[in-house]
Design an enzyme around this catalytic site. Sequence first.
Site, PDB file in Angstrom:
ATOM      1  N   ASP A 327       0.766  -1.122   0.121  1.00 52.02           N
ATOM      2  CA  ASP A 327       0.015   0.015   0.140  1.00 52.02           C
ATOM      3  C   ASP A 327       0.991   1.306  -0.071  1.00 52.02           C
ATOM      4  O   ASP A 327       1.937   1.226   0.723  1.00 52.02           O
ATOM      5  CB  ASP A 327      -0.948   0.003   1.249  1.00 52.02           C
ATOM      6  CG  ASP A 327      -1.974   1.161   1.365  1.00 52.02           C
ATOM      7  OD1 ASP A 327      -2.306   1.504   0.104  1.00 52.02           O
ATOM      8  OD2 ASP A 327      -2.418   1.359   2.372  1.00 52.02           O
ATOM      9  N   GLU A 330       2.130   2.775   3.060  1.00 49.75           N
ATOM     10  CA  GLU A 330       3.488   2.347   3.902  1.00 49.75           C
ATOM     11  C   GLU A 330       4.668   2.956   3.353  1.00 49.75           C
ATOM     12  O   GLU A 330       5.873   2.511   3.838  1.00 49.75           O
ATOM     13  CB  GLU A 330       3.439   0.831   3.540  1.00 49.75           C
ATOM     14  CG  GLU A 330       2.268   0.114   4.301  1.00 49.75           C
ATOM     15  CD  GLU A 330       2.190   0.293   5.647  1.00 49.75           C
ATOM     16  OE1 GLU A 330       3.322   0.164   6.578  1.00 49.75           O
ATOM     17  OE2 GLU A 330       1.252   0.804   6.404  1.00 49.75           O
ATOM     18  N   ASP A 362      -2.325  -3.546   4.366  1.00 47.73           N
ATOM     19  CA  ASP A 362      -1.096  -2.930   3.767  1.00 47.73           C
ATOM     20  C   ASP A 362      -0.260  -3.662   2.939  1.00 47.73           C
ATOM     21  O   ASP A 362       0.382  -3.204   2.153  1.00 47.73           O
ATOM     22  CB  ASP A 362      -0.243  -2.416   5.161  1.00 47.73           C
ATOM     23  CG  ASP A 362      -0.988  -1.897   6.046  1.00 47.73           C
ATOM     24  OD1 ASP A 362      -1.784  -0.923   5.728  1.00 47.73           O
ATOM     25  OD2 ASP A 362      -0.872  -2.028   7.395  1.00 47.73           O
ATOM     26  N   GLU A 393      -2.259  -6.856   7.707  1.00 52.20           N
ATOM     27  CA  GLU A 393      -2.397  -5.464   8.248  1.00 52.20           C
ATOM     28  C   GLU A 393      -1.311  -5.350   9.400  1.00 52.20           C
ATOM     29  O   GLU A 393      -0.902  -5.840  10.186  1.00 52.20           O
ATOM     30  CB  GLU A 393      -3.707  -5.429   9.037  1.00 52.20           C
ATOM     31  CG  GLU A 393      -3.930  -4.115   9.697  1.00 52.20           C
ATOM     32  CD  GLU A 393      -4.430  -2.970   8.804  1.00 52.20           C
ATOM     33  OE1 GLU A 393      -3.918  -1.975   9.112  1.00 52.20           O
ATOM     34  OE2 GLU A 393      -4.768  -3.325   7.611  1.00 52.20           O
ATOM     35  N   ARG A 394      -0.421  -4.355   8.966  1.00 47.81           N
ATOM     36  CA  ARG A 394       0.961  -3.977   9.956  1.00 47.81           C
ATOM     37  C   ARG A 394       0.466  -2.935  10.772  1.00 47.81           C
ATOM     38  O   ARG A 394      -0.021  -1.883  10.341  1.00 47.81           O
ATOM     39  CB  ARG A 394       1.834  -3.480   8.871  1.00 47.81           C
ATOM     40  CG  ARG A 394       3.369  -2.990   9.484  1.00 47.81           C
ATOM     41  CD  ARG A 394       4.169  -2.290   8.445  1.00 47.81           C
ATOM     42  NE  ARG A 394       5.390  -2.044   9.021  1.00 47.81           N
ATOM     43  CZ  ARG A 394       6.181  -0.939   8.498  1.00 47.81           C
ATOM     44  NH1 ARG A 394       5.425  -0.505   7.660  1.00 47.81           N
ATOM     45  NH2 ARG A 394       7.075  -0.419   9.048  1.00 47.81           N
TER      46      ARG A 394
END
Length: 612
Positions: A327, A330, A362, A393-394
Amino acid sequence: MPTSEPVRLGRKRALPACPNPLFLRWLTELRDEAKEKGLKTQYTYQKAINSLNKYPLPLRNAKEAKILQNFGDGICKILDEKLQRHYRENGADAQIHSVPEAAPPAGRTDNNSMAPSRKKNTAGDGGKARETSEGKKKKKKKKREYVPQRRSGGYAVLLTLYRQSQIPGSKGFMFKLELQTEAQPLCDKSFAVPDLGSKYTAWSSVSTLIQKNLLIKTHTPARYSLTEEGLALAERLAAAEQETKVCSGGDEGEEEEGPGVVDLTASDEGEEEEERIHPTVRAVGQTSSDVDALCSSEKPQNSQATSRNPSGGCLLPGTYEIILCVDFIETTGGSHHRKQELVKELQRNGVNFDVRKLNVGDFLWVAREKVTPVPGQLRLPAGRELVLDYIIERKRMDDLCGSIIDGRFREQKFRLKRCGLRRPIYLVEECGTAASHLSLPEATLQQAIINTQVIDGFFVKRVQDVRESAAYLTVMTRFLNKLYQNRTLTCRSRELEGDVSADEEERGIPSSSLISFAEFNHGALKNKCQTVREVFARQLMQISGLSGDKAAAILEHYSTPHSLMSAYDRCTSEAEKEKLLSTIRYGKLKRNVGPALSRTVYQLYCTPGPLS
């Protein structure tokens, strides 16, 4: 009173012809094209036409037209381009103030819907002759029927829906992705990738079908089905297609045996223009020298696009590569140094990745179709992309703390569960000492992480810093490359189930039936139009203690607020209303929602005035 006065009968004086007929014709074409596409720019072009009709002097170029009302930089630029093309085709000394044969008269309703008719009548006919001629024109316009051109986008869509409706036990509609997949063999253009120099695909003709009341679009996600008029037209097209096959004999068989043979008897660009202006059925075997000249450069691209995948909607082993999608959030904004460090680490590890906008998550992985360069084309044709079942998902600890406080944490988990991918992963950075300086206690953050893994069913991976995150993404990319290296991948709609059972999924066998990236990203839009059921679910989840599983269980019994209120009305006492939802079971353990939460929901929806 003079005798000439009663002869006029109040009719307006005929206006002189427009001294700029070439500009008038081009503006009329632009307006008609915008009108067919349903664009609001048609009104801007109409205002410019009105201004041009009122201007009595000839214009040498479009820049001089800026003095006129409603002539902006955009319209003047378009007219200048058309004027330069006109000079190249007809010579630098070509006349632009003499009316060309194809140009309509200045007073025609084609180029000025507000102007009166200026057609001269013969002596003695008066207004009746004009009325009868106009009446005939109107009748001719009414008789003209829209028929999509053969092997165009509209033609393929109508024929595909008709054939699907003839299958016994068919559902009567098709989703967008399956409709595009089934219709592609019937169309010369791609439904997903526009031609070089154009922003329109074959799917653009669907809006015309809807405007002509041949196609109906319902529900979210969209379902497409034929109207009665569309069914009748599609039946005629199917009959014409069958006759064409009979007449052509073995020609089609030869085409199928030799997919590399290029057909130079038609131009897609010309067909698109002709379909937009004069939508008629193309005659079989029609050729021309101009078309041959155009097709020598245009057709190989389309031939390659259609024959690139002989197995229909499948990606065979060796025809695709696994790409990590990152993404763009990021890599931009916030701590620029830290985010650039992630990109540098991925590049250092030799990971094949692509930065793009993801509407949920992400990181994720796509299987991208390998494409070969087309001679004479600058860019590679866009290959199809199928999303693998893994999404990450980070979360840094400070980001996790902020998302819990503002409510994003629950919403993101809810959207990840509904995105259509089966294996969501939470990547948590900076566990340990970093949590001691945040606004929430470390115990609260650790409990949120454990709940995500145990209750929500997400896989949680803990890392210390950006470098470890990049290492995990590298290992996952190589693992997925090995996992999918010998698999044939098929494209499915987001609403349909995959081809892997629960037992196979537990054993780690991946699904080969995947969602396209375009459908996945569109379905994950945060602010897209929502159904009543979705809004009701989000309302319920605002109640403290009411998780996504509990909301889903309530929606199985009462899908809308109206159905819940009706159930409350059928209860005979206050105690029965308060306990209405208490026995509803949710989750894998099938626990009850409970009387306390049931009472809270009842008070929220049935208490008049503010809650105490």
